[in-house]
Design an enzyme around this catalytic site. Structure first.
Site, PDB file in Angstrom:
ATOM      1  CD1 TRP A   1       0.217  -0.947   3.266  1.00 38.44           C
ATOM      2  CD2 TRP A   1       0.016   1.266   3.273  1.00 38.44           C
ATOM      3  NE1 TRP A   1       0.788  -0.487   4.430  1.00 38.44           N
ATOM      4  CE2 TRP A   1       0.670   0.866   4.467  1.00 38.44           C
ATOM      5  CE3 TRP A   1      -0.236   2.618   3.065  1.00 38.44           C
ATOM      6  CZ2 TRP A   1       1.091   1.778   5.427  1.00 38.44           C
ATOM      7  CZ3 TRP A   1       0.175   3.529   4.023  1.00 38.44           C
ATOM      8  CH2 TRP A   1       0.830   3.112   5.194  1.00 38.44           C
TER       9      TRP A   1
ATOM     10  CE  LYS B   1      -3.680   7.383  13.531  1.00 36.32           C
ATOM     11  NZ  LYS B   1      -2.826   6.741  12.528  1.00 36.32           N
TER      12      LYS B   1
ATOM     13  CG  HIS C   1       5.831   5.915  15.915  1.00 37.73           C
ATOM     14  ND1 HIS C   1       4.700   5.965  15.126  1.00 37.73           N
ATOM     15  CD2 HIS C   1       5.582   6.733  16.968  1.00 37.73           C
ATOM     16  CE1 HIS C   1       3.812   6.767  15.681  1.00 37.73           C
ATOM     17  NE2 HIS C   1       4.327   7.246  16.791  1.00 37.73           N
ATOM     18  CE1 TYR C   2      13.706   0.157  15.699  1.00 40.18           C
ATOM     19  CE2 TYR C   2      13.765  -0.105  18.074  1.00 40.18           C
ATOM     20  CZ  TYR C   2      14.067  -0.567  16.808  1.00 40.18           C
ATOM     21  OH  TYR C   2      14.699  -1.765  16.650  1.00 40.18           O
TER      22      TYR C   2
ATOM     23  N   PRO D   1       8.388   1.021  14.402  1.00 40.97           N
ATOM     24  CG  PRO D   1       9.148   0.772  12.201  1.00 40.97           C
ATOM     25  CD  PRO D   1       9.569   0.569  13.635  1.00 40.97           C
ATOM     26  CB  SER D   2       2.647   1.152  12.596  1.00 41.31           C
ATOM     27  OG  SER D   2       2.755   2.221  11.671  1.00 41.31           O
TER      28      SER D   2
ATOM     29  CE1 TYR E   1      10.190  -2.889  11.824  1.00 40.60           C
ATOM     30  CE2 TYR E   1       8.271  -4.209  11.278  1.00 40.60           C
ATOM     31  CZ  TYR E   1       9.176  -3.749  12.201  1.00 40.60           C
ATOM     32  OH  TYR E   1       9.065  -4.135  13.518  1.00 40.60           O
TER      33      TYR E   1
ATOM     34  CG  PHE F   1      12.711   6.228   7.314  1.00 40.76           C
ATOM     35  CD1 PHE F   1      12.901   5.892   8.641  1.00 40.76           C
ATOM     36  CD2 PHE F   1      12.964   7.534   6.920  1.00 40.76           C
ATOM     37  CE1 PHE F   1      13.329   6.831   9.566  1.00 40.76           C
ATOM     38  CE2 PHE F   1      13.407   8.478   7.822  1.00 40.76           C
ATOM     39  CZ  PHE F   1      13.583   8.123   9.154  1.00 40.76           C
ATOM     40  CG  HIS F   2       6.458   6.071   8.269  1.00 42.66           C
ATOM     41  ND1 HIS F   2       6.882   4.754   8.369  1.00 42.66           N
ATOM     42  CD2 HIS F   2       5.642   6.271   9.339  1.00 42.66           C
ATOM     43  CE1 HIS F   2       6.343   4.188   9.437  1.00 42.66           C
ATOM     44  NE2 HIS F   2       5.596   5.079  10.048  1.00 42.66           N
TER      45      HIS F   2
END
Length: 330
Positions: free
Chosen positions: A168, A200, A261-262, A264-265, A267, A269-270
């Site tokens: 996606w 969201k 985040h770490y 991340p939701s 994998y 990179f964002h």
């Protein structure tokens, strides 16, 4: 003879009545089927069958439901949309109120606003996998401390063994999906990215502004992969992301929280850009790392995130938690 003729007429009438009845029933069946088709077309949730409520929050006004949609596993997320200042006049003047209680100067009502102001944001995940169901299920959470060696011996092998699809994400980068939602793009394949609203955020108010910068590069899974060689990428995202948000939404840098985040939701990179006033899920100290801190750490030590111990939360059902337990780290 007259009686026989009458019976013949009655028999013919019954045949006509039966035929008409059969035709009527057939027309009704076709009409019902057409109505179902029209309902399904107008309402993608038509026929959804609830299996269980995975999680709900009266405070956050949302609910996560697992069930079946068109015989496929599905997760439906329902979220009440925030009240917007520009709709207040219409709410006050166009709503129906039912008195609940009155005591001295205090009174409470059940307010029914106009239908178009009483929306529920709905997210559909279909077909949903077992991983999706577990993701939204309420779970006990544990804080894990991961050393650089733990990452290489436990976390990285686990990530590599799993089929975490990011198709996606590729669809967005390749303009196969959500192209109309992109706020800004730098097409450079080394330091470029696309910036778009997080799914969201309904984009109707700035108090909960939330955008995601997704890099074009596909060789960075997470914070652990970053070195000083990635500083041009990180500084480019920060500079152009902040400029784009100021230009598009009028939100100044001093009003933004920019972080990653770490763990991340997903994998690929964002980086997250949110309004400073918005307590976004996952923005706590155990999960989020400010981009400005990441840049400074890499400027001081190119291998900072290769060796540094990092803490992060894991739910009880996550496979990575089991790996840490098996290794005697919990």
């Amino acid at each position: 003879m007259a009686e026989t003729g009458k019976r013949e007429v009655d028999f013919a009438d019954r045949n006509e009545t039966d035929a008409a009845k059969a035709k009527r029933l057939k027309n009704e069946a076709n009409s019902d089927e057409e109505n179902r088709d029209q309902s399904a077309s107008a309402n993608p949730l038509f026929g959804f069958k609830t299996t269980t409520v995975l999680r709900d929050s009266a405070r956050e006004k949302n609910m996560f439901i697992h069930g079946k949609l068109n015989d496929q596993e599905a997760v439906i997320i329902l979220e009440k949309t925030p009240i917007r200042e520009d709709t207040l006049l219409e709410i006050f003047n166009g709503s129906r109120l039912k008195l609940d209680m009155r005591n001295d100067i205090y009174s409470t009502y059940q307010l029914q606003p106009p239908a178009h102001l009483n929306e529920i944001k709905t997210t559909v995940v279909c077909p949903a996998t077992e991983k999706h169901v577990k993701k939204y299920l309420r779970q006990e959470t544990y804080l894990v401390q991961e050393s650089g060696e733990d990452y290489r011996s436990i976390t990285l092998p686990y990530i590599q063994s799993q089929s975490f699809s990011v198709q996606w994400v590729y669809n967005i980068l390749e303009k196969k999906a959500e192209a109309e939602r992109i706020v800004y793009e730098d097409p450079d394949q080394d330091v470029g990215f696309v910036l778009l609203p997080d799914f969201k955020w309904d984009q109707k108010q700035l108090d909960d502004l939330h955008l995601i910068a997704i890099v074009h590069r596909r060789d960075i899974k997470s914070l652990r992969d970053l070195t000083a060689l990635h500083l041009p990428l990180l500084t480019n995202i920060r500079k152009k992301g902040e400029e784009s948000i100021l230009k598009r939404y009028g939100v100044a840098v001093s009003k933004l929280r920019v972080y990653l985040h770490y763990q991340p939701s997903y994998y690929h990179f964002h980086i997250h850009f949110t309004a400073l006033s918005y307590e976004a899920p996952g923005c706590g100290v155990e999960h989020a790392h400010l981009l400005s801190d990441v840049i400074q750490n890499l400027q001081a030590d190119s291998q900072y995130y290769h060796s540094r111990s990092l803490s992060f939360p894991l739910r009880a059902d996550q496979g990575l938690l089991s790996k840490f337990k098996d290794a005697g780290k919990l």
